[in-house]
Motif scaffolding. Structure first.
Motif, PDB file in Angstrom:
ATOM      1  N   GLU A 164      -5.358  -0.885   2.517  1.00 45.06           N
ATOM      2  CA  GLU A 164      -5.295   0.562   2.708  1.00 45.06           C
ATOM      3  C   GLU A 164      -4.073   1.002   3.494  1.00 45.06           C
ATOM      4  O   GLU A 164      -3.584   2.123   3.296  1.00 45.06           O
ATOM      5  N   VAL A 165      -3.592   0.159   4.408  1.00 43.90           N
ATOM      6  CA  VAL A 165      -2.466   0.550   5.271  1.00 43.90           C
ATOM      7  C   VAL A 165      -1.495  -0.617   5.410  1.00 43.90           C
ATOM      8  O   VAL A 165      -1.793  -1.750   5.015  1.00 43.90           O
ATOM      9  N   HIS A 166      -0.349  -0.311   5.996  1.00 39.02           N
ATOM     10  CA  HIS A 166       0.634  -1.360   6.275  1.00 39.02           C
ATOM     11  C   HIS A 166       0.023  -2.429   7.171  1.00 39.02           C
ATOM     12  O   HIS A 166      -0.668  -2.111   8.153  1.00 39.02           O
ATOM     13  N   ALA A 167       0.311  -3.705   6.866  1.00 43.13           N
ATOM     14  CA  ALA A 167      -0.158  -4.786   7.746  1.00 43.13           C
ATOM     15  C   ALA A 167       0.532  -4.749   9.097  1.00 43.13           C
ATOM     16  O   ALA A 167       0.010  -5.275  10.081  1.00 43.13           O
TER      17      ALA A 167
ATOM     18  N   TYR B 189      -0.543   8.124  13.215  1.00 43.12           N
ATOM     19  CA  TYR B 189      -1.330   7.260  12.324  1.00 43.12           C
ATOM     20  C   TYR B 189      -1.684   7.943  10.996  1.00 43.12           C
ATOM     21  O   TYR B 189      -2.579   7.489  10.287  1.00 43.12           O
ATOM     22  N   GLN B 190      -0.967   8.978  10.647  1.00 37.47           N
ATOM     23  CA  GLN B 190      -1.266   9.688   9.401  1.00 37.47           C
ATOM     24  C   GLN B 190      -0.029   9.922   8.552  1.00 37.47           C
ATOM     25  O   GLN B 190      -0.028   9.651   7.354  1.00 37.47           O
ATOM     26  N   THR B 191       1.035  10.421   9.175  1.00 39.90           N
ATOM     27  CA  THR B 191       2.198  10.861   8.417  1.00 39.90           C
ATOM     28  C   THR B 191       2.976   9.668   7.863  1.00 39.90           C
ATOM     29  O   THR B 191       3.340   8.753   8.607  1.00 39.90           O
ATOM     30  N   ASP B 192       3.220   9.674   6.557  1.00 40.86           N
ATOM     31  CA  ASP B 192       4.059   8.645   5.954  1.00 40.86           C
ATOM     32  C   ASP B 192       5.537   8.984   6.186  1.00 40.86           C
ATOM     33  O   ASP B 192       5.911  10.165   6.200  1.00 40.86           O
ATOM     34  N   PRO B 193       6.422   7.973   6.357  1.00 43.36           N
ATOM     35  CA  PRO B 193       6.074   6.543   6.308  1.00 43.36           C
ATOM     36  C   PRO B 193       5.829   5.910   7.683  1.00 43.36           C
ATOM     37  O   PRO B 193       5.421   4.783   7.755  1.00 43.36           O
ATOM     38  N   SER B 194       6.071   6.666   8.799  1.00 46.34           N
ATOM     39  CA  SER B 194       6.011   6.011  10.108  1.00 46.34           C
ATOM     40  C   SER B 194       5.252   6.811  11.157  1.00 46.34           C
ATOM     41  O   SER B 194       5.501   6.672  12.351  1.00 46.34           O
TER      42      SER B 194
ATOM     43  N   THR C 143       0.820  -1.216   0.000  1.00 45.18           N
ATOM     44  CA  THR C 143       0.000   0.000   0.000  1.00 45.18           C
ATOM     45  C   THR C 143       0.851   1.262   0.000  1.00 45.18           C
ATOM     46  O   THR C 143       0.394   2.314  -0.466  1.00 45.18           O
ATOM     47  N   HIS C 144       2.062   1.165   0.566  1.00 46.53           N
ATOM     48  CA  HIS C 144       2.938   2.341   0.743  1.00 46.53           C
ATOM     49  C   HIS C 144       2.205   3.439   1.513  1.00 46.53           C
ATOM     50  O   HIS C 144       2.419   4.624   1.261  1.00 46.53           O
ATOM     51  N   ASN C 145       1.366   3.018   2.449  1.00 41.35           N
ATOM     52  CA  ASN C 145       0.518   3.999   3.124  1.00 41.35           C
ATOM     53  C   ASN C 145       0.446   3.699   4.614  1.00 41.35           C
ATOM     54  O   ASN C 145      -0.026   2.643   5.028  1.00 41.35           O
ATOM     55  N   HIS C 146       0.920   4.651   5.428  1.00 44.28           N
ATOM     56  CA  HIS C 146       0.828   4.501   6.865  1.00 44.28           C
ATOM     57  C   HIS C 146      -0.551   4.946   7.346  1.00 44.28           C
ATOM     58  O   HIS C 146      -1.114   5.911   6.814  1.00 44.28           O
ATOM     59  N   GLY C 147      -1.086   4.229   8.338  1.00 46.09           N
ATOM     60  CA  GLY C 147      -2.414   4.593   8.794  1.00 46.09           C
ATOM     61  C   GLY C 147      -2.805   3.924  10.093  1.00 46.09           C
ATOM     62  O   GLY C 147      -1.981   3.356  10.805  1.00 46.09           O
ATOM     63  N   GLN C 148      -4.093   3.963  10.381  1.00 49.89           N
ATOM     64  CA  GLN C 148      -4.648   3.485  11.636  1.00 49.89           C
ATOM     65  C   GLN C 148      -4.581   1.961  11.733  1.00 49.89           C
ATOM     66  O   GLN C 148      -4.962   1.258  10.796  1.00 49.89           O
ATOM     67  N   PRO C 149      -4.111   1.412  12.876  1.00 51.94           N
ATOM     68  CA  PRO C 149      -4.148  -0.046  13.055  1.00 51.94           C
ATOM     69  C   PRO C 149      -5.586  -0.558  12.937  1.00 51.94           C
ATOM     70  O   PRO C 149      -6.533   0.085  13.396  1.00 51.94           O
TER      71      PRO C 149
END
Length: 456
Positions: free
Chosen positions: A96-99, A145-150, A84-90
């Motif tokens: 949609e987000v990193h596993a 939980y928003q800013t890429d990458p971490s 996804t190359h997308n950081h987000g909410q667990p």
């Protein structure tokens, strides 16, 4: 009666950048996903970012954003099998987000923190979403939980390698820090130094006794070697290397690192020189996995280094399966009178008499040897490395090598498509080639060679 708590099959011992213990995580597969329970201490108060990272190393390495070497940079970025190359909410869908997204760990005024969370997107079992062998990383700041990458969570302050909780056969590990290594062959010299070859680029690395990291010994390509597969050291301290589809065998002086010769086999695109063994009769025998021919070359001092077809296997009981890997690993008896070779596609073990050229099947009692890749002879024991099965099988040979019996099957989650093995005083060094990851999905980095303790 309350249900029993499932035994944790994996742990991650959390360490600081200077190697000090600072907590532990326990991991267990559940029907809902992997339950991660972590306790840490010695941290600044406040919520701290926490993630599964893709690589299997807690060592300094480059930061993807700045390219500076940072603590635990070798752990790589977040585990993202969905690409996804997308950081987000667990807990959001893996599309949609990193596993590897995990909640922040709350750290109290005493510097301690605990968290229990079930990640539905990962598993400890083999597969594309497995996190066994990867890393858990705790950051210095809160994850937004928003800013890429971490998630703007700051530097990496704790790291732990996810590994089996129960004691297993693995007694050591050495890494090969090259993203395209795909190490395949291994040989050990008289001093206990191991040499590991790349199936993809022909490089050869050296691992000193007890070392935890391989170092480059000789680069491939320029020496007419695009692959380094089966490898053995002869009595003159020369390393013989099978070159696969190039149809070549390289001979390298280990004292100087110089390539002494490149022996050329048939000029045919449908050839694959896969493994070799120096025998006491003064010859090195070489298997071809695609052509039903056994080659040999003389290795005695002063002998001309040339590769010749020695045995036409089409006139023997061996039946090659088209477009498959046939004869692969090969070993020789101490007196050089007998050879054993494994046919990978069928799992058949063959005995070859070097005097009469007679070929007979070895009767094997105790189960399947298909996907048998490398062979290792130690006394009366024959070790068969089964790549796709992630297994090493120990067989006891009859005195005449006409039959064999399986006495042990060695399995461990740290075996990752193993191909070959070599004997050392400490144990059996096994190469994790990960050849099944040469396209998609990508391999688990860094590549490694694990040492299995000898049976007691």
């Amino acid at each position: 009666m309350a249900a029993a708590t499932p035994r944790s099959p994996a742990i991650a011992r959390m360490l600081t950048a200077d190697g000090q213990p600072a907590g532990q995580a326990e991991l267990v597969d559940t029907p809902q996903g992997v339950q991660i329970t972590i306790e840490v201490q010695g941290q600044r108060p406040g919520p701290k970012g926490f993630h599964v990272h893709k690589n299997g190393a807690c060592a300094p390495g480059p930061d993807a954003a700045t390219n500076r070497i940072v603590p635990f940079g070798a752990a790589g970025g977040h585990f993202d099998p969905g690409v996804t190359h997308n950081h987000g909410q667990p807990g959001r869908p893996m599309t949609e987000v990193h596993a590897g997204e995990l909640p922040n760990i709350p750290i109290g005024p005493d510097g301690r923190g605990t968290l229990r969370y079930v990640n539905a997107h990962v598993t400890l079992a083999p597969g594309d979403t497995s996190i066994m062998g990867r890393t858990l990383v705790v950051h210095a700041e809160t994850d937004d939980y928003q800013t890429d990458p971490s998630g703007n969570s700051g530097g990496r302050v704790l790291c732990g390698l996810i590994e089996p909780a129960q004691p297993g056969p693995v007694a050591g590990r050495a890494t090969v820090d090259h993203p395209n290594a795909f190490p395949e062959g291994i040989a050990v010299d008289a001093r206990g130094t191991a040499y590991v070859g790349s199936a993809s680029e022909g490089h050869i690395w050296r691992i000193a006794p007890g070392a935890q990291k391989a170092e480059m010994f000789q680069e491939g390509g320029a020496f007419g070697r695009a692959a380094a597969l089966g490898m053995k050291v002869d009595a003159q301290n020369r390393l013989w290397v099978a070159g696969g589809a190039q149809g070549t065998v390289s001979v390298i002086d280990l004292a100087s690192g110089a390539t002494l010769a490149i022996l050329k086999g048939p000029r045919d695109t449908h050839t694959f020189l896969n493994d070799l063994v120096p025998a006491a009769d003064g010859h090195v025998y070489v298997t071809d996995s695609f052509r039903p021919v056994l080659y040999r070359a003389r290795y005695a001092p002063g002998a001309p280094l040339a590769l010749e077809p020695w045995l036409d296997l089409a006139s023997t009981p061996i039946r090659y399966v088209p477009n498959q890997i046939n004869l692969n690993g090969i070993v020789a008896s101490p007196d050089g009178r007998m050879l054993l070779a494994i046919q990978m596609v069928t799992g058949e073990l063959w005995r070859i008499d070097t005097a009469s050229k007679a070929v007979t099947p070895v009767r094997v009692e105790g189960g399947d040897l298909r996907h048998g890749d490398g062979l290792l002879l130690r006394g009366n024991d024959l070790y068969v490395v089964r790549n796709e099965a992630d297994e090493v099988v120990r067989l006891q040979l009859a005195g005449d090598w006409a039959s064999a019996r399986v006495t042990e099957r060695i399995n461990d989650p740290r075996l990752k498509y193993p191909t070959t093995a070599a004997a050392t005083e400490r144990g059996l060094m096994v190469v994790n080639a990960q050849l099944d990851k040469m396209k998609d999905p990508p391999p688990l980095l860094p590549f490694d060679v694990v040492t299995l303790a000898w049976p007691r």
